[in-house]
Motif scaffolding. Structure first.
Motif, PDB file in Angstrom:
ATOM      1  N   LEU A 225       6.183   4.996 -20.096  1.00 37.28           N
ATOM      2  CA  LEU A 225       5.932   6.034 -19.095  1.00 37.28           C
ATOM      3  C   LEU A 225       4.531   5.862 -18.488  1.00 37.28           C
ATOM      4  N   ASP A 226       3.537   5.583 -19.341  1.00 35.51           N
ATOM      5  CA  ASP A 226       2.179   5.374 -18.836  1.00 35.51           C
ATOM      6  C   ASP A 226       2.138   4.188 -17.871  1.00 35.51           C
ATOM      7  N   GLN A 227       2.795   3.127 -18.212  1.00 34.34           N
ATOM      8  CA  GLN A 227       2.838   1.964 -17.325  1.00 34.34           C
ATOM      9  C   GLN A 227       3.520   2.301 -16.007  1.00 34.34           C
ATOM     10  N   ALA A 228       4.571   3.122 -16.074  1.00 32.49           N
ATOM     11  CA  ALA A 228       5.273   3.524 -14.858  1.00 32.49           C
ATOM     12  C   ALA A 228       4.370   4.375 -13.964  1.00 32.49           C
ATOM     13  N   LYS A 229       3.538   5.244 -14.565  1.00 32.07           N
ATOM     14  CA  LYS A 229       2.616   6.063 -13.781  1.00 32.07           C
ATOM     15  C   LYS A 229       1.566   5.196 -13.091  1.00 32.07           C
ATOM     16  N   VAL A 230       1.057   4.188 -13.809  1.00 30.58           N
ATOM     17  CA  VAL A 230       0.093   3.260 -13.194  1.00 30.58           C
ATOM     18  C   VAL A 230       0.737   2.538 -12.010  1.00 30.58           C
ATOM     19  N   ALA A 231       1.971   2.141 -12.182  1.00 29.39           N
ATOM     20  CA  ALA A 231       2.680   1.461 -11.093  1.00 29.39           C
ATOM     21  C   ALA A 231       2.839   2.387  -9.883  1.00 29.39           C
ATOM     22  N   VAL A 232       3.072   3.684 -10.134  1.00 28.21           N
ATOM     23  CA  VAL A 232       3.186   4.646  -9.030  1.00 28.21           C
ATOM     24  C   VAL A 232       1.845   4.777  -8.296  1.00 28.21           C
ATOM     25  N   ASP A 233       0.758   4.868  -9.075  1.00 25.37           N
ATOM     26  CA  ASP A 233      -0.572   4.977  -8.451  1.00 25.37           C
ATOM     27  C   ASP A 233      -0.864   3.756  -7.585  1.00 25.37           C
ATOM     28  N   GLN A 234      -0.560   2.585  -8.089  1.00 20.07           N
ATOM     29  CA  GLN A 234      -0.789   1.361  -7.322  1.00 20.07           C
ATOM     30  C   GLN A 234       0.078   1.333  -6.059  1.00 20.07           C
ATOM     31  N   ALA A 235       1.324   1.764  -6.198  1.00 22.65           N
ATOM     32  CA  ALA A 235       2.209   1.786  -5.032  1.00 22.65           C
ATOM     33  C   ALA A 235       1.714   2.788  -3.987  1.00 22.65           C
ATOM     34  N   GLU A 236       1.197   3.944  -4.422  1.00 23.86           N
ATOM     35  CA  GLU A 236       0.652   4.932  -3.478  1.00 23.86           C
ATOM     36  C   GLU A 236      -0.566   4.362  -2.747  1.00 23.86           C
ATOM     37  N   LEU A 237      -1.427   3.640  -3.482  1.00 27.25           N
ATOM     38  CA  LEU A 237      -2.597   3.017  -2.861  1.00 27.25           C
ATOM     39  C   LEU A 237      -2.181   1.969  -1.824  1.00 27.25           C
ATOM     40  N   GLN A 238      -1.155   1.214  -2.137  1.00 29.43           N
ATOM     41  CA  GLN A 238      -0.660   0.207  -1.190  1.00 29.43           C
ATOM     42  C   GLN A 238      -0.104   0.869   0.068  1.00 29.43           C
ATOM     43  N   VAL A 239       0.568   2.011  -0.104  1.00 25.94           N
ATOM     44  CA  VAL A 239       1.080   2.743   1.062  1.00 25.94           C
ATOM     45  C   VAL A 239      -0.094   3.237   1.921  1.00 25.94           C
ATOM     46  N   GLU A 240      -1.132   3.772   1.249  1.00 26.35           N
ATOM     47  CA  GLU A 240      -2.292   4.272   1.982  1.00 26.35           C
ATOM     48  C   GLU A 240      -2.984   3.144   2.743  1.00 26.35           C
ATOM     49  N   GLN A 241      -3.170   2.001   2.094  1.00 31.89           N
ATOM     50  CA  GLN A 241      -3.805   0.857   2.754  1.00 31.89           C
ATOM     51  C   GLN A 241      -2.971   0.364   3.931  1.00 31.89           C
ATOM     52  N   ALA A 242      -1.669   0.328   3.744  1.00 33.66           N
ATOM     53  CA  ALA A 242      -0.794  -0.125   4.830  1.00 33.66           C
ATOM     54  C   ALA A 242      -0.873   0.820   6.023  1.00 33.66           C
ATOM     55  N   ASN A 243      -0.965   2.126   5.773  1.00 39.04           N
ATOM     56  CA  ASN A 243      -1.088   3.096   6.874  1.00 39.04           C
ATOM     57  C   ASN A 243      -2.423   2.958   7.602  1.00 39.04           C
ATOM     58  N   VAL A 244      -3.497   2.698   6.835  1.00 35.31           N
ATOM     59  CA  VAL A 244      -4.804   2.487   7.463  1.00 35.31           C
ATOM     60  C   VAL A 244      -4.754   1.274   8.378  1.00 35.31           C
ATOM     61  N   GLN A 245      -4.183   0.195   7.890  1.00 38.36           N
ATOM     62  CA  GLN A 245      -4.074  -1.017   8.699  1.00 38.36           C
ATOM     63  C   GLN A 245      -3.185  -0.788   9.924  1.00 38.36           C
ATOM     64  N   LEU A 246      -2.166   0.046   9.760  1.00 39.77           N
ATOM     65  CA  LEU A 246      -1.311   0.372  10.906  1.00 39.77           C
ATOM     66  C   LEU A 246      -2.093   1.170  11.941  1.00 39.77           C
ATOM     67  N   ASN A 247      -2.874   2.150  11.481  1.00 39.88           N
ATOM     68  CA  ASN A 247      -3.685   2.931  12.421  1.00 39.88           C
ATOM     69  C   ASN A 247      -4.670   2.051  13.171  1.00 39.88           C
ATOM     70  N   GLN A 248      -5.283   1.114  12.448  1.00 37.79           N
ATOM     71  CA  GLN A 248      -6.231   0.200  13.087  1.00 37.79           C
ATOM     72  C   GLN A 248      -5.528  -0.653  14.137  1.00 37.79           C
ATOM     73  N   ALA A 249      -4.341  -1.128  13.788  1.00 36.40           N
ATOM     74  CA  ALA A 249      -3.592  -1.946  14.751  1.00 36.40           C
ATOM     75  C   ALA A 249      -3.199  -1.126  15.973  1.00 36.40           C
ATOM     76  N   GLU A 250      -2.815   0.148  15.743  1.00 29.82           N
ATOM     77  CA  GLU A 250      -2.455   1.004  16.876  1.00 29.82           C
ATOM     78  C   GLU A 250      -3.671   1.305  17.759  1.00 29.82           C
ATOM     79  N   GLU A 251      -4.838   1.519  17.118  1.00 33.97           N
ATOM     80  CA  GLU A 251      -6.048   1.757  17.899  1.00 33.97           C
ATOM     81  C   GLU A 251      -6.417   0.532  18.723  1.00 33.97           C
ATOM     82  N   GLN A 252      -6.266  -0.640  18.130  1.00 30.53           N
ATOM     83  CA  GLN A 252      -6.564  -1.870  18.859  1.00 30.53           C
ATOM     84  C   GLN A 252      -5.583  -2.095  19.995  1.00 30.53           C
ATOM     85  N   ALA A 253      -4.367  -1.631  19.803  1.00 36.68           N
ATOM     86  CA  ALA A 253      -3.357  -1.823  20.845  1.00 36.68           C
ATOM     87  C   ALA A 253      -3.509  -0.811  21.971  1.00 36.68           C
TER      88      ALA A 253
END
Length: 448
Positions: A225-253
């Motif tokens: 369960l602890d390992q699964a929670k760490v995996a969720v945290d990492q996945a949430e961080l990846q989603v946040e980073q992907a959204n930031v990069q998307l916003n940057q790409a939209e601003e550049q566009a």
């Protein structure tokens, strides 16, 4: 005879001329003059150090993303306010493809997050199931332990009874009352009862082992369960980073509005609508005009005349005015010319002072205290003598003076003068001591 007649005629003309000159000399000549009054006060010299006005800084203008100038709202020399939109840049390149790629990356990250959350839920169920197994094992252990305890207690009683019979039989055998075979049979039954009792005790330890095994499964499920929670945290961080990069790409566009970084004047402009601009080279420069900096270079001997924070007046010949300036920089190291740079700040709210204008620091210096001050134009120098003419009863009276300090407009002198004396400043070069004068009015130049 003719020669005598000629001599008589010449004598007549000479005599007539002498009489005419004598008549003119008898008429006293009156010279028109201008005067100024003598002042008795401190004589102050203003020492000037020439400098030049300059902008305190200039701000480059460039887009964050390279692109094409879609709209240009300024021209060279325009005045702009901070935050004012001066241009719009349309991004170039494959920025649209970058937005699409980032959208795909966001969807992938969100899918990974969804899977991680499912794994977390499954791990949570595993922990709950393991905890249920521990509870069942404990219940079974408790029930088995109770039964085993009862059985063991009964077996212990049977063993004790059988052993007691065997012991009593042994006594009878020793007394010779009964045969030894009976004792052997009794002891054999006691040994069987003891073996059964020991077997029941062994079953009790096996039930405790089942509980320990169930608890170990709970620990293992909790780790998952602890390992699964760490995996969720990492996945949430990846989603946040992907959204930031998307916003940057939209601003550049998106089209970028370029705003003025400071309030000032457009000093340079190297782009027009339709031109391509980069984020490496500015296409415009804005010079801040308020406040302005007055810069000068001074000699080592002049360093003591300046002090940081000191307020001085500066003369601006192009504007025909003076302004207050505050010294904010005095270099302690000479430049390449061997002079020391000095800078002062002057308010330029109306922005009339332009970069490059000449400006002079006015440094007041009290040279002579409580002295006679006259206009410098009134001084007459002849044969290493210096004097002035003052007016007394409509006559020019010569007064010898010693010049203590002199400037172009006024001079400090010593001599037989008093405050409020009228010193001749115009017409004195044709005068002599005691000459008759008349004072002209300043406005109409008429004699008074």
């Amino acid at each position: 005879m003719k020669r005598l007649l000629l001599l008589l005629i010449l004598l007549f003309f000479v005599t007539a001329c002498m009489q005419e000159e004598s008549s003119e000399e008898t008429e006293e000549r009156v010279t028109p003059v201008k005067v100024d009054r003598v002042q008795n006060e401190d004589f102050v010299i203003e020492r000037k150090i020439t400098g030049r006005a300059a902008s305190p800084d200039s701000s480059p203008v460039m887009p964050e993303t390279p692109g094409e100038v879609a709209t240009l709202n300024i021209a060279k020399g325009d005045r702009v306010e901070k935050g004012e939109t001066i241009a719009v840049v349309r991004p170039g390149g494959n920025v649209g493809d970058q937005v699409e790629l980032q959208e795909i990356a966001v969807r992938q990250a969100e899918k990974q997050l969804e899977n991680a959350r499912i794994s977390e839920e499954q791990a949570q169920l595993g922990v709950e199931n393991a905890e249920d197994q521990v509870e069942l094992a404990e219940q079974a252990s408790q029930s088995e332990a109770s039964q085993s305890a009862q059985a063991a207690e009964a077996a212990e009683q049977q063993y004790e009874q059988a052993q007691q019979i065997a012991d009593e039989t042994k006594k009878l055998v020793d007394e010779g009352t009964i045969p030894e075979a009976l004792y052997n049979q009794a002891q054999s039954r006691a040994d069987q009862a003891q073996a059964q009792y020991q077997q029941l005790q062994g079953q009790k330890s096996q039930s405790s082992s089942a509980v320990a095994q169930a608890e170990a499964q709970v620990d293992q499920a909790q780790q998952q369960l602890d390992q699964a929670k760490v995996a969720v945290d990492q996945a949430e961080l990846q989603v946040e980073q992907a959204n930031v990069q998307l916003n940057q790409a939209e601003e550049q566009a998106a089209n970028e509005a370029i705003t003025a970084p400071v309030t000032g004047e457009v000093a340079s402009l190297s782009a027009e609508e339709g031109d391509t601009v980069t984020n490496q080279q500015p296409f415009a420069t804005i010079v801040r005009l308020n406040p302005m900096t007055i810069s000068a270079s001074i000699t080592p001997e002049q360093l003591d005349l300046f002090e940081k924070g000191q307020e001085l007046q500066v003369d601006l010949p192009a504007l025909e005015k003076e302004a207050a300036a505050v010294i904010d920089y005095i270099s302690s190291v000479p430049d390449d010319t061997g002079l020391y740079p000095v800078e002062a700040t002057v308010d330029n709210a109306e922005e009339k002072i332009k970069p490059g204008m000449m400006a002079s620091f006015l440094l007041p210096e009290n040279v002579v205290e409580d002295t006679l001050i006259i206009p410098t134009d009134g001084l007459v120098e002849q044969n290493d003598e210096t004097f002035v003419y003052k007016v007394e009863e409509e006559k020019a009276v010569r007064v010898d003076v010693e010049v203590i300090e002199s400037q172009s407009d006024f001079s400090a002198v010593s001599g037989d003068l008093s405050a409020e004396d009228e010193v001749i400043t115009t017409g004195q070069l044709t005068l002599s001591d005691g000459a008759q004068v008349t004072i002209m009015k300043e406005d109409s130049d008429e004699a008074r």
